[in-house]
Design an enzyme around this catalytic site. Structure first.
Site, PDB file in Angstrom:
ATOM      1  N   GLY A   7      -0.864   8.380  58.222  1.00  0.00           N
ATOM      2  CA  GLY A   7      -1.221   6.987  57.923  1.00  0.00           C
ATOM      3  C   GLY A   7       0.025   6.145  58.140  1.00  0.00           C
ATOM      4  N   ASP A  32      -1.036   8.562  62.904  1.00  0.00           N
ATOM      5  CA  ASP A  32      -2.139   7.664  62.548  1.00  0.00           C
ATOM      6  C   ASP A  32      -3.238   7.815  63.588  1.00  0.00           C
ATOM      7  OD1 ASP A  32      -2.190   4.919  60.575  1.00  0.00           O
ATOM      8  OD2 ASP A  32      -3.682   4.982  62.178  1.00  0.00           O
ATOM      9  N   ARG A  82      -7.358  -1.303  48.920  1.00  0.00           N
ATOM     10  CA  ARG A  82      -8.215  -2.227  48.174  1.00  0.00           C
ATOM     11  C   ARG A  82      -8.115  -3.641  48.730  1.00  0.00           C
ATOM     12  NH1 ARG A  82      -7.441  -2.254  41.846  1.00  0.00           N
ATOM     13  NH2 ARG A  82      -5.216  -1.966  42.178  1.00  0.00           N
ATOM     14  N   ASN A  95     -12.693   7.423  51.910  1.00  0.00           N
ATOM     15  CA  ASN A  95     -11.395   8.100  51.838  1.00  0.00           C
ATOM     16  C   ASN A  95     -11.517   9.603  51.609  1.00  0.00           C
ATOM     17  OD1 ASN A  95     -10.276   5.690  52.395  1.00  0.00           O
ATOM     18  ND2 ASN A  95      -9.275   5.378  50.425  1.00  0.00           N
ATOM     19  N   ARG A 151       6.399   0.285  37.741  1.00  0.00           N
ATOM     20  CA  ARG A 151       5.880  -1.048  37.394  1.00  0.00           C
ATOM     21  C   ARG A 151       6.036  -1.332  35.895  1.00  0.00           C
ATOM     22  NH1 ARG A 151       0.538  -0.808  41.332  1.00  0.00           N
ATOM     23  NH2 ARG A 151       1.570  -1.736  43.143  1.00  0.00           N
ATOM     24  N   HIS A 175      -4.788   6.993  37.539  1.00  0.00           N
ATOM     25  CA  HIS A 175      -4.158   5.885  38.268  1.00  0.00           C
ATOM     26  C   HIS A 175      -5.219   4.807  38.508  1.00  0.00           C
ATOM     27  CE1 HIS A 175      -1.742   3.641  41.055  1.00  0.00           C
ATOM     28  NE2 HIS A 175      -2.537   3.906  42.079  1.00  0.00           N
TER      29      HIS A 175
HETATM   30  P1  NAI Z   1      -3.429   0.520  55.555  1.00  0.00           P
HETATM   31  O1  NAI Z   1      -4.809   0.106  55.959  1.00  0.00           O
HETATM   32  O2  NAI Z   1      -2.305  -0.406  55.817  1.00  0.00           O
HETATM   33  O3  NAI Z   1      -3.077   1.919  56.248  1.00  0.00           O
HETATM   34  C1  NAI Z   1      -3.938   2.997  56.259  1.00  0.00           C
HETATM   35  C2  NAI Z   1      -3.770   3.673  57.604  1.00  0.00           C
HETATM   36  O4  NAI Z   1      -4.531   4.877  57.584  1.00  0.00           O
HETATM   37  C3  NAI Z   1      -4.275   2.842  58.790  1.00  0.00           C
HETATM   38  O5  NAI Z   1      -3.216   2.603  59.706  1.00  0.00           O
HETATM   39  C4  NAI Z   1      -5.380   3.689  59.395  1.00  0.00           C
HETATM   40  O6  NAI Z   1      -5.452   3.596  60.818  1.00  0.00           O
HETATM   41  C5  NAI Z   1      -4.959   5.081  58.923  1.00  0.00           C
HETATM   42  N1  NAI Z   1      -6.041   6.054  58.967  1.00  0.00           N
HETATM   43  C6  NAI Z   1      -7.341   5.901  58.608  1.00  0.00           C
HETATM   44  N2  NAI Z   1      -8.012   7.039  58.812  1.00  0.00           N
HETATM   45  C7  NAI Z   1      -7.135   7.950  59.292  1.00  0.00           C
HETATM   46  C8  NAI Z   1      -7.222   9.307  59.673  1.00  0.00           C
HETATM   47  N3  NAI Z   1      -8.362   9.973  59.598  1.00  0.00           N
HETATM   48  N4  NAI Z   1      -6.113   9.915  60.127  1.00  0.00           N
HETATM   49  C9  NAI Z   1      -4.942   9.250  60.209  1.00  0.00           C
HETATM   50  N5  NAI Z   1      -4.793   7.960  59.859  1.00  0.00           N
HETATM   51  C10 NAI Z   1      -5.873   7.322  59.402  1.00  0.00           C
HETATM   52  O7  NAI Z   1      -3.508   0.886  54.007  1.00  0.00           O
HETATM   53  P2  NAI Z   1      -2.272   1.048  52.988  1.00  0.00           P
HETATM   54  O8  NAI Z   1      -2.028  -0.230  52.303  1.00  0.00           O
HETATM   55  O9  NAI Z   1      -1.167   1.727  53.706  1.00  0.00           O
HETATM   56  O10 NAI Z   1      -2.900   2.041  51.897  1.00  0.00           O
HETATM   57  C11 NAI Z   1      -3.172   3.386  52.233  1.00  0.00           C
HETATM   58  C12 NAI Z   1      -3.895   4.095  51.088  1.00  0.00           C
HETATM   59  O11 NAI Z   1      -3.001   4.226  49.992  1.00  0.00           O
HETATM   60  C13 NAI Z   1      -5.112   3.351  50.544  1.00  0.00           C
HETATM   61  O12 NAI Z   1      -6.134   4.256  50.214  1.00  0.00           O
HETATM   62  C14 NAI Z   1      -4.574   2.674  49.299  1.00  0.00           C
HETATM   63  O13 NAI Z   1      -5.594   2.357  48.375  1.00  0.00           O
HETATM   64  C15 NAI Z   1      -3.644   3.746  48.807  1.00  0.00           C
HETATM   65  N6  NAI Z   1      -2.621   3.306  47.860  1.00  0.00           N
HETATM   66  C16 NAI Z   1      -2.317   4.180  46.849  1.00  0.00           C
HETATM   67  C17 NAI Z   1      -1.341   3.892  45.944  1.00  0.00           C
HETATM   68  C18 NAI Z   1      -1.006   4.903  44.873  1.00  0.00           C
HETATM   69  O14 NAI Z   1      -0.199   4.604  44.000  1.00  0.00           O
HETATM   70  N7  NAI Z   1      -1.574   6.092  44.908  1.00  0.00           N
HETATM   71  C19 NAI Z   1      -0.623   2.605  45.989  1.00  0.00           C
HETATM   72  C20 NAI Z   1      -0.980   1.789  47.116  1.00  0.00           C
HETATM   73  C21 NAI Z   1      -1.951   2.133  48.018  1.00  0.00           C
END
Ligand code: NAI
Length: 308
Positions: A7, A32, A82, A95, A151, A175
């Protein structure tokens, strides 16, 4: 050391950037599904190497898992983030498919990797990763409480007028905005309980602001945050690759610890070269135990969605 970040979106790229700047790996692969995205971001980051002075070799790949072969640590950030007004739970269907598929592909080429799950809803995605891979439990780590604790320290620092880095404070449980439990009773500043410095009113405000920390940012930014999530992922990678044995809240498989089983939930753990190495038992009081059990119930009902 070789590290892969799956990702290359906001969180994945930020995590990779932190890993490179700290030289946590000789080789770093960003992968990605979106054509060209990982290659482009990897090149962009490599073009900071001369300026920042790191020598990690970063490469990008559009879904070619052979490039990730032999990774010691893999961070999974692939999936939908989100949007304002959305809960983390609403991301589950899409997801789950992504996380399961990514785990299968990763293990084909890196059977010994330690996996850090960041994709949301993270507690359920971590449980899914554990169930679907059948890996030893210590090699599956969910990152959520590490971010929430950071945080929490930020919110405390605003009231105490100190640096967040001078505080010890942990958030345990799920979380989620309603499932996390900021343990203010255990939080300290220079080894002194923060409750000695804060009124009851302030303590309540800090806990409430911590719990909606992610949602507040999503409202302001229009999508979920990435600087602190990316840095939190990298902090776990650091503790693994340098065998630091630091204490973080991570989502791990519980088998009776904290009174729960057949669930992955945020508890304080020691992170080292073997993944999560030990669960530390903070003696929760009755009120905290009740909150922890409620949090487990909520996460468990989310896990049940996977079975439908
Ligand atoms: P984003 O949309 O910027 O990036 C996600 C990336 O995953 C995209 O570039 C997309 O092309 C890629 N992707 C989708 N399906 C894929 C696959 N099968 N194989 C490889 N790549 C794939 O989203 P962001 O902001 O980077 O968030 C990513 C995830 O992390 C989300 O689910 C978000 O909710 C989660 N998150 C979790 C946190 C935590 O504390 N656990 C904190 C912030 C975000």
């Amino acid at each position: 050391m070789k590290v892969t970040v799956v990702g290359a979106g906001a969180v994945g790229a930020t995590c990779a950037d932190n890993i490179a700047r700290k030289e946590l790996a000789q080789e770093l692969v960003l992968l990605d599904i979106k054509e060209g995205l990982a290659e482009g971001k990897a090149q962009d980051m490599m073009q900071t190497a001369a300026l920042l002075g790191f020598d990690t070799r970063i490469t990008g790949s559009t879904n070619d898992y052979s490039k990730t072969a032999g990774s010691d640590v893999v961070v999974i950030t692939s999936g939908l983030p989100r949007k304002p007004g959305m809960t983390r739970e609403e991301l589950i269907g899409t997801n789950a498919g992504i996380v399961k598929g990514v785990c299968e592909n990763i293990l084909k080429y890196s059977p010994d990797a330690i996996i850090i799950v960041i994709s949301n809803p993270m507690d359920t995605m971590t449980y899914l990763a554990l169930q679907s891979t059948g890996l030893p439990k210590n090699r599956i780590i969910g990152m959520g409480g590490t971010l929430d604790s950071s945080r929490f320290k930020y919110q405390l620092s605003q009231h105490l007028g100190c640096s967040p880095a001078d505080l010890n404070a942990l958030v345990v449980g799920g979380h989620g905005d309603t499932t996390m439990i900021p343990l203010i009773r255990f939080a300290t500043w220079n080894s002194i309980p923060v409750t000695d410095y804060l009124t009851e009113e302030q303590q309540k405000q800090i806990v409430a602001d911590t719990m909606v920390g992610g949602a507040t940012l999503t409202k302001l930014i229009g999508t979920s945050a990435w600087y602190a999530p990316g840095a939190a992922g990298a902090a776990l990678v650091e503790s693994i690759v340098r065998d630091e044995k630091k204490l973080f809240t991570c989502c791990v498989s519980l088998e009776g610890e904290y009174g729960q089983s057949d669930i992955c939930l945020g508890v304080p753990v020691v992170i080292g070269k073997n993944g999560w190495e030990k669960i530390v038992d903070f003696k929760l009081n009755d009120e905290e135990k009740e909150l922890f059990n409620k949090s487990a119930d909520a996460v468990r009902s989310m896990n049940d969605v996977l079975k439908t």
